[in-house]
Design an enzyme around this catalytic site. Structure first.
Site, mmCIF file in Angstrom:
data_model
loop_
_atom_site.group_PDB
_atom_site.id
_atom_site.type_symbol
_atom_site.label_atom_id
_atom_site.label_comp_id
_atom_site.label_asym_id
_atom_site.label_seq_id
_atom_site.Cartn_x
_atom_site.Cartn_y
_atom_site.Cartn_z
ATOM 1 N N GLU A 140 4.468 -0.397 2.028
ATOM 2 C CA GLU A 140 4.678 -0.614 0.592
ATOM 3 C C GLU A 140 4.495 -2.069 0.180
ATOM 4 O O GLU A 140 4.424 -2.376 -0.996
ATOM 5 C CB GLU A 140 6.083 -0.176 0.136
ATOM 6 C CG GLU A 140 6.421 1.270 0.374
ATOM 7 C CD GLU A 140 7.833 1.625 -0.096
ATOM 8 O OE1 GLU A 140 8.495 0.765 -0.721
ATOM 9 O OE2 GLU A 140 8.273 2.757 0.150
ATOM 10 N N GLU A 166 0.834 -1.211 0.000
ATOM 11 C CA GLU A 166 0.000 0.000 0.000
ATOM 12 C C GLU A 166 0.865 1.255 0.000
ATOM 13 O O GLU A 166 2.034 1.220 0.360
ATOM 14 C CB GLU A 166 -0.927 0.024 1.215
ATOM 15 C CG GLU A 166 -0.314 -0.391 2.542
ATOM 16 C CD GLU A 166 0.779 0.513 3.050
ATOM 17 O OE1 GLU A 166 0.663 1.746 2.899
ATOM 18 O OE2 GLU A 166 1.774 -0.011 3.593
#
Length: 371
Positions: A337, A194
Site C-alpha cells: 500500500e 500499490e
C-alpha cells in the site's frame, strides 16, 4: 514521454557541497547524526537547493488487477482490489493512517482495476496548487482518486501476455503524467504505494527476469500463502517466463509480457519524479520492482530513490541489491500500500528540518571543537 527522459539530471553537486558544509557548522560533532545527514545532503542535490524541503509530500497508490489470480497464486480473491481502493478513499486503511502521521496527501490512481469505482467515490482533483486535506464525517483525511484506466486488469500471464506493449507504454505514461501533476501541485517528495491482488506474482516474474535470479529466490508468500501455495506460484512464474520469453534488455517488453499495470504506472511515476527533481521513497517488493524497471529504462533515476524498509518478501532483498539501495529500517513489514514508504517520510522530513532549523556554532554562541 521517452524524449523527456533526457531531462533527468545528475544531482546538484554544488548544493550538496553547501549542505555538507552547513552540517559541519551545526551545533553537533560532524557526522554525529549519521544517515540523517546523508539524507539531507542528497535531498539538497535532488532539489538543487542547499537547504532542501521535505514537504509537502504525497503518497501515490497505483491500483490494478491481475489475471494471474485465476491460477490460485493469492490468498485473497481478486475482488479485494476494488474493495481496498474504496477503503483508501474512505480513509480507513493503514496507508491513510500512516500518511496522516506524516502529514502527507494520498492519491489513488486507478490504472487497471477490473471494476469501475462507484462514481460517488470520485473526488474532484485540482490541477494546480496543493489541495487542502478533505475530511469525511469521522474527521479522517480522504484520498483523491484519479481514474486513468488503461484496461480492466491484466490478462492471465500464465496463458497469454499480461498486456500489449502499447498498453504497457500507456500505463507508463499514466505514471509519468501523474508525476508531472504532482510537480505542478508543489510536492517535494513522493512515496510509492500499490494495490493489486496478485501483484507479488507479477513483481517476482519481473524481478527474476531483470535481475537474472532464479524464480525461487524472488517469489514469496505474498498475502499469506502456505508452502504449497508458494510452490504453485513459483511454477506459474517459471512457466510464464518460458512461455513468453521476455527480453531482459527491454524493460517495456518485460512489463508487457509478465508485469502489471500498476507496476508500469509506478515505473513511469518514478521517472517523472526524477525528471522534475522530486525525491522518491520506495516501499516494499512491488514498488521496488517498479523502481527497478524505471532504473533499467533510465539508470540516472537511481540517485533520486530512497528505500524505506526491507520487506520480508525474499525478492525485495534481491531487488534492493540490484538497485544498490540500503533501506532506512527493517520492521518485518509486508503489507504494501505504501505503508513502509509513508512511515519513512517523517525521517526525511526530520533530516531536512535539522539542516534548516539547527543553529550553527556561531549563531548559538557555542564553542566549536578545538584541533
Amino acid at each position: 514521454m521517452w524524449k523527456l527522459l533526457a531531462t533527468i539530471r545528475e544531482l546538484d553537486r554544488e548544493a550538496m557541497r553547501l549542505a555538507s558544509e552547513r552540517h559541519n557548522r551545526l551545533t553537533k560533532p560532524p557526522g554525529s547524526l549519521g544517515r540523517l545527514e546523508e539524507i539531507a545532503i542528497r535531498l539538497a542535490g535532488i532539489q538543487g537547493q542547499p537547504i532542501p524541503a521535505a514537504a509537502p509530500a504525497a503518497v501515490v497508490v497505483m491500483a490494478g488487477d491481475h489475471g494471474v489470480t485465476e491460477e490460485g497464486v493469492s490468498a485473497y480473491p481478486a475482488e479485494v482490489t476494488v474493495q481496498m481502493v474504496l477503503n483508501f478513499l474512505a480513509g480507513g486503511a493503514a496507508i491513510n493512517a500512516l500518511a496522516r502521521n506524516a502529514n502527507a496527501d494520498v492519491h489513488v490512481v486507478d490504472v487497471g482495476v477490473k471494476a469501475d469505482i462507484p462514481a460517488g467515490q470520485v473526488t474532484e482533483a485540482a490541477t494546480t496548487g496543493v489541495q487542502e486535506k478533505e475530511a469525511d464525517s469521522a474527521g479522517r483525511s480522504a484520498s483523491r482518486l484519479w481514474v486513468e484506466k488503461v484496461r480492466y486488469g491484466t490478462a492471465n500471464l500464465a496463458k497469454e501476455p499480461a498486456m500489449t506493449r502499447e498498453e504497457a507504454e500507456r500505463a507508463l505514461s499514466v505514471g509519468w503524467e501523474m508525476g508531472r501533476r504532482l510537480h505542478e501541485q508543489g510536492y517535494k517528495i513522493v512515496a510509492l504505494g500499490e494495490m493489486g491482488i496478485g501483484n507479488t506474482t507479477a513483481s517476482a516474474a519481473v524481478a527474476s527476469v531483470l535481475t537474472g535470479r532464479p524464480v525461487q529466490e524472488v517469489a514469496g508468500a505474498g498475502t499469506g500463502l502456505g508452502a504449497e501455495g508458494v510452490n504453485r506460484k513459483i511454477e506459474v512464474i517459471r512457466q510464464a517466463i518460458v512461455l513468453h520469453s521476455p527480453d531482459p534488455s527491454d524493460p517495456v517488453d518485460v512489463l508487457a509480457k509478465i508485469g502489471g499495470l500498476e507496476i508500469a504506472g509506478l515505473a513511469g511515476l518514478t521517472l517523472a519524479c526524477a525528471a522534475h527533481r522530486m525525491a522518491v521513497v520506495v516501499d516494499g517488493f512491488i514498488t521496488s520492482a517498479a523502481a527497478l524497471v524505471a532504473a533499467k529504462i533510465e539508470p540516472d533515476v537511481r540517485p533520486y530513490l530512497f528505500a524505506s524498509h526491507r520487506s520480508v518478501e525474499p525478492g525485495h532483498r534481491v531487488v534492493l541489491e540490484a538497485l544498490d539501495l540500503e533501506p532506512l529500517f527493517d520492521f518485518s513489514m509486508r503489507l504494501g500500500e505504501g505503508s513502509g514508504a509513508a512511515l519513512a517520510l517523517p525521517m526525511l522530513q526530520a533530516a531536512a528540518r535539522v539542516l534548516a532549523e539547527m543553529a550553527t556554532f556561531d549563531e548559538a554562541g557555542v564553542s566549536d571543537a578545538t584541533a
